[in-house]
Design a protein around this motif. Structure first.
Motif, PDB file in Angstrom:
ATOM      1  N   LEU A  34      16.653  35.183   5.634  1.00 14.08           N
ATOM      2  CA  LEU A  34      15.224  35.425   5.731  1.00 14.08           C
ATOM      3  C   LEU A  34      14.492  35.496   4.403  1.00 14.08           C
ATOM      4  CD1 LEU A  34      15.158  38.104   8.551  1.00 14.08           C
ATOM      5  CD2 LEU A  34      14.474  35.747   8.718  1.00 14.08           C
ATOM      6  N   ASN A  77      13.319  32.343   2.839  1.00 11.20           N
ATOM      7  CA  ASN A  77      12.941  31.317   3.803  1.00 11.20           C
ATOM      8  C   ASN A  77      11.439  31.095   3.721  1.00 11.20           C
ATOM      9  OD1 ASN A  77      12.117  30.065   6.246  1.00 11.20           O
ATOM     10  ND2 ASN A  77      14.051  30.654   7.149  1.00 11.20           N
ATOM     11  N   ARG A  78      11.053  29.825   3.531  1.00 12.10           N
ATOM     12  CA  ARG A  78       9.640  29.527   3.319  1.00 12.10           C
ATOM     13  C   ARG A  78       8.782  29.947   4.501  1.00 12.10           C
ATOM     14  NH1 ARG A  78       9.255  23.985   1.835  1.00 12.10           N
ATOM     15  NH2 ARG A  78       8.906  24.790  -0.217  1.00 12.10           N
ATOM     16  N   ILE A  79       9.290  29.744   5.694  1.00 11.08           N
ATOM     17  CA  ILE A  79       8.487  30.101   6.860  1.00 11.08           C
ATOM     18  C   ILE A  79       8.332  31.610   6.925  1.00 11.08           C
ATOM     19  CG2 ILE A  79       8.279  29.896   9.339  1.00 11.08           C
ATOM     20  CD1 ILE A  79       9.925  27.478   9.269  1.00 11.08           C
ATOM     21  N   TRP A  80       9.400  32.338   6.608  1.00 11.84           N
ATOM     22  CA  TRP A  80       9.326  33.794   6.625  1.00 11.84           C
ATOM     23  C   TRP A  80       8.302  34.275   5.598  1.00 11.84           C
ATOM     24  CZ3 TRP A  80      11.086  37.411   9.781  1.00 11.84           C
ATOM     25  CH2 TRP A  80      11.113  38.725   9.325  1.00 11.84           C
ATOM     26  N   GLU A 119       5.753  32.647   4.435  1.00  5.80           N
ATOM     27  CA  GLU A 119       4.381  32.370   4.857  1.00  5.80           C
ATOM     28  C   GLU A 119       3.909  33.318   5.940  1.00  5.80           C
ATOM     29  OE1 GLU A 119       2.540  28.714   5.454  1.00  5.80           O
ATOM     30  OE2 GLU A 119       4.122  27.598   4.443  1.00  5.80           O
ATOM     31  N   ARG A 120       4.823  33.780   6.784  1.00  2.00           N
ATOM     32  CA  ARG A 120       4.424  34.667   7.868  1.00  2.00           C
ATOM     33  C   ARG A 120       4.292  36.103   7.406  1.00  2.00           C
ATOM     34  NH1 ARG A 120       4.886  33.290  13.304  1.00  2.00           N
ATOM     35  NH2 ARG A 120       3.813  35.251  13.603  1.00  2.00           N
TER      36      ARG A 120
END
Lengths: 171, 339, 366
Positions: free
Chosen positions: C189, C192-195, C197-198
């Motif tokens: 996590l 992690n780029r998506i994590w 960004e969120r």
């Protein structure tokens, strides 16, 4: 013989769906009949060995433009109930008169427009078109019809920019 | 007579059945793969190692009560799941599964038909699938599913643009729109196109994830979303059809990616002499293996990554994928002209 | 040109991601949250009133059910408060074991937090990995006191039972496993780029605002304020053990995530020290048969995984029941920050933020 059957049934579908588009009360149904109409037109293009055109018809018209129509219709439908959409003060006789005039004009163009027979309907030409559809269209588009092509793309760009400016909240 | 009607009919029946069976077993595959990633076993009870689970699911769903909301539009409500499923199935008409085989003294090519605009046909058929989602949300006659479905379809059409741009650069490389010709081009180029166009491959894969509403782009169907999504009001077999359609779309994207980037039914390094011992493996087995690899990656990504928020997803599609696709197109065009 | 109206949406009390029966009424402009109202009370069981009719030892059972995710911590807090009022001396061995148990609870609670938070943002696998570790802890507890969730594991003056034979070795084994697993979670996590960004920049609360609202625990420390009851007012064996308290900087969801992740590691360190240095001795101090604290009132707080949990008890010196029993639940005070946190964010972030504060409704509603 088979071609004639195919042509007449597709034509019947096209006309039938077109009539349904204007006669149905529900706007969303009208848009859906429009989609079916476009699909039938695409079938007609296939019959004429214009496969590229058929696929583009489905991709752009049925799969892109009508989707946007559908978005708008559904969002507008949310705000006003369907009963509001019937306007009692419409004058049907005016509509018939105007469409009669347009029909007469179209007939005049077709009969006296000097289209004549197509230049080369030999089997070689048709099969060449059938096999090399994309190449032939591409060559024409980029040699004889280059300026209309570029003008059309400018038009689309202007429309896109305009839509973004209209819809943006802050600039 | 036989050639024009019977053989294609047999091929169509075969492909349809195989696809539907594949879609049904994708359900089991998904549950098993995700379970194994998550340190659990997945379905184990029905049949040995849970192999008969999809059959049990199908029976359960068929026996469920079919609820239609009272004020929903009956025709559209019924049609929506069908509209999502049919484009996925008819895409298989142009995908080549293998080289020609000799059967009953005839040379039978292992594709149903080879249109000279095959790739464009696939894209246009995919754009029809969007209608099913829009209509599914609208036919439920309720505000939230409608808004959710409009969002999901906006996501789909945005990523369609990116995917189509990517495919154009591939068409330039291959020199043809026909799927069969693309595979043959990879054969003569002696290289799978994944090595020639790696950027396009990555873009296509990401676009494919977004097109099929799979993680990390599955905000439209996440349970944590406020609204239940466009299939809130669907129950029983109609609901199942939406999900089977999603898996069918996954299989289509995998099959198309295999054909375009992984050489379709070609063995790895097809023209290399010393690898000819691999030739006894028929082409369709290679095809199935490669498609399976893609499906596995789809599921792997689902199990691992968190999901994007809707605005981040749209930003990725419009501001990142499309410019990169256009750049890729430019570079491909220049290289093709210079070489 | 287009008029947009605000939409009022209700999230909960039955919702997959409100972590319990929490109801959040959102006023949305498009998808941005303009205003919100939190409705609680769906899990109110009258614990504070009930305890006025129970004697002091029976109340330990009730404290289990407040923060049911980390029940032993609530037990410890309550027992220490009564011991403070009665001026009882708890033997060293009992204090060390209490520390180890509190830290095991911290890990268990953070495992649950990590799993549910990650699942809300979409990373469903982390949920199962975190629960795998939580199961190991629950097994340890089952061996110790016979229960997995509501332990009733403390008594006023010490512990009811000594630890079973071999329990300390199992705990040390668990510590080894846990250190590896935290690295695994980080790998999945943290970068992690998506994590990122969120969670980066979502739900920012400044240090001053946090103190003004009354936050405690990781939400407060994530905003850069260095307050931890274990360091400021040490209890149990914390004054004899070495550990650090992780502090964040930006006060957003990502920093709260990092703070809790580091707390995993620090808890492992504390447990190792506590178990390896476990002194011999009795497990219960000199406690009278009938617990009757002298008349008076006292407040004592400890650091639960969610924040500072405080108990205020009033005894009238005559009866065996408390006159008043009041809990300062960390989740209740932390939840007050939610409207400020979600203002201006999108609906999808509301879920991430509820998870980031880490509430347990049992505590909020009592």
């Amino acid at each position: 013989m088979g071609e004639a059957i195919a042509f007449y049934s597709i034509a019947a579908l096209i006309l039938g769906f077109a009539v349904l588009v204007v006669s149905t009360r529900n706007t969303v149904h009208a848009v859906l009949f429009l989609v079916l109409n476009f699909l039938a037109v695409a079938a007609l293009y296939v019959l004429l060995t214009a496969q590229f055109l058929a696929v583009i018809q489905v991709l752009v018209y049925a799969g892109g433009i009508v989707v946007l129509y559908l978005f708008v219709v559904m969002l507008v439908n949310l705000k006003r109930p369907p009963e509001d959409h019937s306007a009692p003060q419409r004058h049907p006789w005016l509509g018939f008169a105007l469409s009669g005039v347009v029909l007469a004009q179209l007939a005049a163009i077709l009969m006296f427009g000097g289209f004549g027979a197509p230049t080369d309907t030999s089997a070689a030409q048709t099969s060449d078109l059938a096999l090399n559809n994309v190449e032939r269209i591409g060559m024409l588009l980029y040699s004889d019809y280059l300026i209309p092509f570029e003008v059309a793309s400018m038009l689309l760009l202007v429309a896109m920019v305009g839509a973004i400016i209209l819809a943006k909240r802050e600039l | 007579m036989i050639d024009t009607y019977l053989i294609p009919l047999v091929k169509i029946l075969f492909v349809l059945n195989a696809t539907l069976l594949g879609v049904t077993y994708m359900v089991l595959l998904a549950r098993k793969v995700i379970a194994w990633v998550q340190v659990r076993l997945g379905p184990m009870r029905v049949g040995p190692y849970g192999v008969l689970q999809p059959i049990a699911d199908a029976i359960k769903l068929i026996l469920k009560e079919d609820i239609t909301p009272t004020r929903a539009d009956k025709w559209v409500f019924t049609a929506a799941p069908i509209i999502v499923m049919v484009p996925a199935l008819i895409t298989f008409a142009v995908i080549p599964f293998g080289p020609s085989v000799h059967l009953f003294g005839r040379e039978i090519p292992l594709y149903i038909t080879d249109i000279n605009v095959g790739l464009l046909y696939i894209v246009s058929v995919a754009s029809i699938g969007v209608y099913g989602i829009i209509l599914g949300g609208w036919a439920s006659n309720s505000k939230f599913p409608l808004l959710a479905s409009l969002r999901a379809s906006a996501q789909l059409i945005s990523y369609e643009v990116a995917v189509t741009m990517t495919l154009v650069s591939l068409i330039i490389t291959a020199g043809s729109l026909s799927m069969v010709r693309i595979v043959e081009a990879q054969y003569s180029a002696n290289l799978w196109y994944i090595f020639v166009q790696p950027v396009a491959f990555v873009l296509f894969f990401i676009g494919g994830l977004a097109e099929t509403n799979r993680a990390p782009f599955d905000m439209a169907e996440a349970e944590q979303e406020l609204t239940g999504g466009f299939h809130t009001e669907y129950s029983g077999m109609r609901f199942a059809l939406f999900f089977l359609a999603e898996y069918a779309n996954m299989i289509v994207v995998s099959a198309v990616a295999t054909t375009l980037f992984l050489g379709g039914w070609l063995a790895p390094f097809p023209n290399v002499e010393w690898l000819n011992f691999l030739d006894f493996i028929p082409g369709w087995i290679w095809f199935l293996l490669k498609t399976f690899v893609f499906l596995y990656v789809f599921l792997w990504v689902r199990a691992t990554l968190p999901r994007y928020r809707y605005d981040q997803l749209m930003r990725l599609g419009w501001k990142v994928l499309i410019p990169v696709a256009i750049a890729n197109l430019l570079v491909t065009g220049i290289v093709k002209v210079l070489l | 040109m287009f008029d947009t109206e605000e939409l009022v949406i209700n999230m909960g009390p039955q919702h997959p991601s409100t972590h319990g029966v929490l109801r959040v009424v959102l006023r949305l402009d498009g998808e941005k949250v303009v205003d919100s109202e939190i409705v609680i009370g769906y899990l109110h069981r009258g614990i504070e009133k009930l305890s006025e009719n129970r004697n002091w030892t029976q109340i330990i059972l009730l404290t289990d059910r407040m923060d049911y995710v980390a029940a032993a911590t609530s037990n410890v807090g309550y027992c220490e408060t009564v011991e403070k009022l009665m001026q009882l001396e708890v033997p060293r061995r009992a204090r060390y074991i209490r520390t180890a148990i509190c830290e095991l609870q911290r890990i268990a609670s953070h495992c649950l937090w990590l799993g549910t938070h990650a699942m809300d943002i979409g990373a469903m696998t982390v949920f199962l990995y975190a629960f795998r570790e939580r199961e190991l802890i629950l097994d340890l507890f089952e061996e110790y006191c016979g229960a997995r969730l509501t332990y009733n594991s403390m008594r006023i003056g010490g512990l009811p039972l000594d630890i079973p034979v071999g329990w300390d070795k199992k705990v040390l084994e668990f510590c080894n496993i846990m250190s590896e697993k935290v690295d695994e979670y980080e790998e999945l996590l943290t970068q992690n780029r998506i994590w990122l960004e969120r969670t980066k920049g979502i739900g920012v609360i400044s240090g001053e605002d946090a103190v003004a609202i009354g936050l405690s625990g990781p939400p407060l420390r994530g905003s850069g304020v260095s307050k931890d009851v274990r360091k400021d007012e040490p209890y149990a064996a914390y004054d004899e053990l070495k550990f650090e308290v992780p502090i964040g900087t930006a006060g957003d969801t990502y920093d709260r995530y990092l703070v809790r992740l580091e707390e995993f590691r620090q808890s492992v360190k504390i447990i190792r020290q506590a178990i390896e240095g476990l002194p011999e001795g009795p497990i219960v101090g000199k406690v009278p048969r009938l617990i009757k604290p002298p008349a008076g009132e006292t407040y004592h707080a400890i650091e639960s995984p969610k924040g500072e949990i405080g108990y205020f008890i009033v005894s009238d010196g005559k009866s065996t029941n408390p006159y008043r029993f009041r809990v300062r639940p960390p989740s209740f005070c932390n939840l007050q920050a939610l409207p400020q946190l979600i203002k201006g964010h999108l609906v999808a972030d509301v879920v991430a933020l509820i998870g980031s504060i880490d509430v347990v409704l049992g505590e909020v509603d009592r």
